[in-house]
Design a protein around this motif. Structure first.
Motif, short mmCIF file in Angstrom:
data_model
loop_
_atom_site.label_atom_id
_atom_site.label_comp_id
_atom_site.label_asym_id
_atom_site.label_seq_id
_atom_site.Cartn_x
_atom_site.Cartn_y
_atom_site.Cartn_z
N ALA A 147 -58.30 -32.48 25.71
CA ALA A 147 -58.40 -34.07 26.50
C ALA A 147 -57.24 -33.89 27.25
O ALA A 147 -57.19 -34.92 28.13
N ARG A 148 -56.39 -33.34 27.03
CA ARG A 148 -54.80 -32.45 28.02
C ARG A 148 -55.58 -31.61 28.95
O ARG A 148 -54.90 -31.18 30.37
N ASP A 149 -57.02 -31.14 29.31
CA ASP A 149 -57.36 -30.31 30.09
C ASP A 149 -56.45 -29.26 29.88
O ASP A 149 -56.39 -27.96 31.09
N MET A 150 -55.42 -28.30 29.01
CA MET A 150 -55.01 -26.91 29.00
C MET A 150 -55.17 -25.57 28.03
O MET A 150 -56.70 -26.54 28.01
N ARG A 151 -54.72 -24.91 29.05
CA ARG A 151 -55.74 -23.67 28.74
C ARG A 151 -54.79 -22.93 27.26
O ARG A 151 -53.86 -22.94 27.15
N ILE A 152 -55.39 -23.15 25.56
CA ILE A 152 -55.01 -23.35 24.86
C ILE A 152 -55.61 -21.81 24.04
O ILE A 152 -57.22 -22.46 24.01
N VAL A 153 -55.43 -21.66 23.64
CA VAL A 153 -55.85 -20.08 22.87
C VAL A 153 -55.00 -19.94 21.72
O VAL A 153 -53.63 -20.35 20.92
N SER A 154 -56.22 -20.42 20.17
CA SER A 154 -55.41 -19.83 18.75
C SER A 154 -56.59 -20.43 18.03
O SER A 154 -57.45 -19.83 18.43
N GLY A 155 -56.41 -20.19 16.95
CA GLY A 155 -57.41 -19.56 15.70
C GLY A 155 -56.74 -20.50 14.12
O GLY A 155 -55.59 -20.57 13.91
N LYS A 156 -57.20 -20.52 12.98
CA LYS A 156 -57.23 -20.25 11.71
C LYS A 156 -56.25 -19.42 11.46
O LYS A 156 -56.74 -18.11 11.35
N VAL A 157 -55.08 -19.72 10.50
CA VAL A 157 -54.47 -18.30 10.43
C VAL A 157 -55.20 -17.66 8.52
O VAL A 157 -55.74 -18.48 8.17
N LEU A 158 -54.60 -16.00 9.10
CA LEU A 158 -55.91 -15.56 7.57
C LEU A 158 -54.82 -15.52 6.61
O LEU A 158 -53.77 -14.72 6.78
N MET A 159 -55.06 -16.08 5.36
CA MET A 159 -53.40 -15.89 4.60
C MET A 159 -54.26 -15.21 3.04
O MET A 159 -53.48 -16.12 2.33
N LEU A 180 -65.59 -21.91 13.51
CA LEU A 180 -64.96 -22.20 14.28
C LEU A 180 -65.05 -21.97 15.56
O LEU A 180 -64.95 -22.14 16.84
N ILE A 181 -65.18 -20.22 15.50
CA ILE A 181 -65.72 -19.60 16.74
C ILE A 181 -67.36 -20.23 17.53
O ILE A 181 -67.13 -20.53 18.64
N ALA A 182 -67.80 -20.24 16.53
CA ALA A 182 -69.02 -21.28 17.17
C ALA A 182 -68.87 -22.71 17.75
O ALA A 182 -69.56 -22.87 18.81
N ARG A 183 -68.01 -23.53 16.93
CA ARG A 183 -67.53 -24.67 17.47
C ARG A 183 -67.45 -24.68 19.07
O ARG A 183 -67.74 -25.99 19.68
N TRP A 184 -66.43 -24.12 19.59
CA TRP A 184 -65.28 -24.10 20.44
C TRP A 184 -65.40 -23.18 21.41
O TRP A 184 -65.19 -23.56 21.86
N ARG A 185 -66.48 -22.29 21.21
CA ARG A 185 -67.00 -21.25 22.46
C ARG A 185 -66.99 -22.02 23.45
O ARG A 185 -68.09 -22.99 23.61
N GLY A 186 -66.42 -22.17 24.12
CA GLY A 186 -66.89 -21.97 25.93
C GLY A 186 -66.57 -23.98 26.26
O GLY A 186 -67.40 -24.87 27.13
N ARG A 187 -66.06 -24.33 25.42
CA ARG A 187 -65.38 -25.49 25.42
C ARG A 187 -64.52 -25.37 26.79
O ARG A 187 -63.28 -25.57 25.59
N LEU A 190 -61.06 -23.13 26.44
CA LEU A 190 -59.66 -22.98 24.89
C LEU A 190 -60.64 -21.64 24.93
O LEU A 190 -61.75 -20.93 25.50
N GLY A 191 -60.01 -21.00 23.67
CA GLY A 191 -60.22 -19.48 23.73
C GLY A 191 -60.16 -19.73 22.18
O GLY A 191 -58.67 -20.22 21.78
N TYR A 192 -60.90 -18.58 21.60
CA TYR A 192 -60.25 -17.99 20.18
C TYR A 192 -59.70 -17.03 19.61
O TYR A 192 -59.29 -15.89 20.68
N ALA A 193 -58.67 -17.34 18.85
CA ALA A 193 -58.32 -15.51 18.54
C ALA A 193 -58.16 -16.18 17.12
O ALA A 193 -57.61 -16.81 16.14
N VAL A 194 -58.48 -14.31 16.34
CA VAL A 194 -58.38 -14.09 15.10
C VAL A 194 -57.01 -14.01 15.00
O VAL A 194 -56.25 -13.23 15.80
N THR A 195 -56.63 -14.80 13.68
CA THR A 195 -54.80 -15.26 13.60
C THR A 195 -54.41 -14.94 11.77
O THR A 195 -54.33 -15.35 11.46
#
Ligand code: GUN
Ligand code: ZN
Length: 429
Positions: A147-159, A180-187, A190-195
């Motif tokens: 919504a804010r057009d920011m460049r954010i990379v994140s991911g669900k924490v594995l624990m 999550l990778i499939a849902r957010w790819r190319g949107r 945003l980018g995904y990080a395995v975390t």
């Protein structure tokens, strides 16, 4: 097409290795933007003819690329400044209880909105962000960033070895990460990080699975913590007695590569730094956090100069004590002083912009206002407080920039622009 006329500064290369030519400074500069991308950035006198018909806005202040925060935890926003512990006890007492609340999507949405607005107020336009173990915490953050057009990379924490109420298992961690990778790819941006949170909170099976997910998705980052605090390092050494060192634990599970980002790296052997450089992995230097938790003093000269490891800056909220990357650079200067080296303010600005962009693998997109990059920039106000105004009056650029880093914070960020559009103005839009 739109142009902005201001004093412009960017540092695309590290001056420590590239020399003074790394600094691009235009006392009367012009930044030309089309469709959110930089078309040209340089001397106004040299560019004015070519862009004569273009609508031009004159901006007061020092125009620099938006900051890149290469390590920060959005769910810890409300626990910043929690008193009295070092890392492992601080996590148990303050952080894990706070993260449990992110099972509630509405709570996550509220914190994500505040967090992203706080980044913009501080001039941060790109960030590599820890969420929580809950997949919905990532959805909440990504929705708000989109919504804010920011460049954010994140991911669900594995624990899967996390505390009760904050634990996944290998299969769930894998399924939610893949979804999550499939849902957010190319949107959006945003980018995904395995975390995986850190070696202590994941089983061997989950660490191996994280490596497999990274291998299956070459575009994602791997984001974790490494060699931060003595108590943590002792726990890792006890569990992985046959590993050469802490980095080797991650290496064995395929988690050390050119898209890996390790926060902290305070206590590193030459072997580990050499291996990081060889692998092309990056470090997020988090000085306010390392001081706050009593973790130690990052050795920038060893990591960057002796071994050539990629470095960016991290606020590491909530162990870090400020959202301001300016303030974080001031603290980085002091940490370097205690390590016997003097952090140059141009190098500091490079670390906080292009350095972080390289660590995050987005240097082709942001970091230096180069032609073709996205026009994320901020206006720094060297007169934002009476003291700053007094210190910077008539001062050369080097002094003004250093004073902004030592004395500045969110008050010194007059405005933040995303892809050429104003996203924050101090005192209101
Ligand atoms: N190591 C594992 N989890 C964390 C965290 O949340 N913050 C910091 N600073 N270090 C960690
Ligand atoms: Zn952290």
């Amino acid at each position: 097409m739109k142009a902005f006329r201001a004093e412009i500064l960017s540092v695309p290369e590290d001056p420590a290795t590239a020399g003074p030519g790394a600094v691009r400074h235009f006392p009367d500069g012009l930044l030309v933007v089309e469709d959110g991308l930089v078309v040209a950035c340089g001397d106004h006198a040299a560019l004015a003819g070519r862009f004569a018909g273009v609508e031009t806005e004159a901006l007061a202040g020092l125009l620099v690329p938006g900051f890149v925060d290469a390590h920060v935890h959005y769910p810890q926003t409300g626990r910043i400044a929690s008193h009295g512990e070092q890392l492992l006890q601080w996590l148990e007492r303050h952080i894990f209880p706070a993260e449990q609340a992110f099972a509630d999507r509405a709570h996550a949405e509220g914190v994500a909105a505040f967090f992203l607005d706080e980044l913009l107020r501080n001039g941060t336009t790109s960030a590599l962000v820890f969420a929580t173990v809950h997949a919905a915490s990532v959805d909440a953050l990504f929705d708000a960033a989109l919504a804010r057009d920011m460049r954010i990379v994140s991911g669900k924490v594995l624990m899967d070895l996390g505390p009760e109420g904050l634990r996944d298992d290998v299969a769930q961690g894998r399924a939610e990460t893949e979804a999550l990778i499939a849902r957010w790819r190319g949107r959006g941006r945003l980018g995904y990080a395995v975390t995986p949170r850190f070696a202590v909170t994941s089983s061997d099976a989950q660490l191996a699975d994280a490596g497999a997910i990274c291998a299956a998705h070459p575009e994602v980052l791997m984001h974790t913590h490494l060699s931060e605090n003595m108590g943590e390092i002792a726990a890792v050494g006890a569990r992985f007695a046959d590993a050469v060192d802490y980095l080797d634990v991650y290496d064995r599970f395929g988690l050390v590569g050119p898209r890996s980002v390790f926060a902290h790296c305070v206590h590193m052997s030459d072997r580990a730094l050499g291996r990081m450089a060889e692998a092309g992995a990056g470090i997020a230097f988090c000085p306010t956090s390392n001081l706050f938790l009593g973790s130690g003093l990052f050795d920038l000269a060893a990591a960057a100069d002796r071994f050539g490891v990629k470095i960016g800056m991290g606020t590491d909220i909530g162990a870090g004590t400020s959202f301001s990357v300016l303030h974080t650079l001031g603290e980085a200067y002091k940490v370097c002083q205690l390590r016997g080296c003097s952090l140059d303010p141009f190098r500091a600005l490079h670390l906080a912009t292009m350095g972080g962009a390289r660590v995050m693998g987005i240097a082709d997109r942001v970091g230096a206002l180069l032609p073709g990059q996205e026009a994320d920039f901020i206006l720094l106000d060297p007169e934002s407080t009476p003291l700053l105004a007094r210190r910077t009056a008539g001062a050369p650029l080097h002094d003004r920039l250093f004073a902004l880093q030592v004395l500045g914070d969110d008050r010194a960020v007059a405005a933040t622009y995303l892809r050429g559009r104003r996203a924050h103005a101090r005192g209101g839009m």
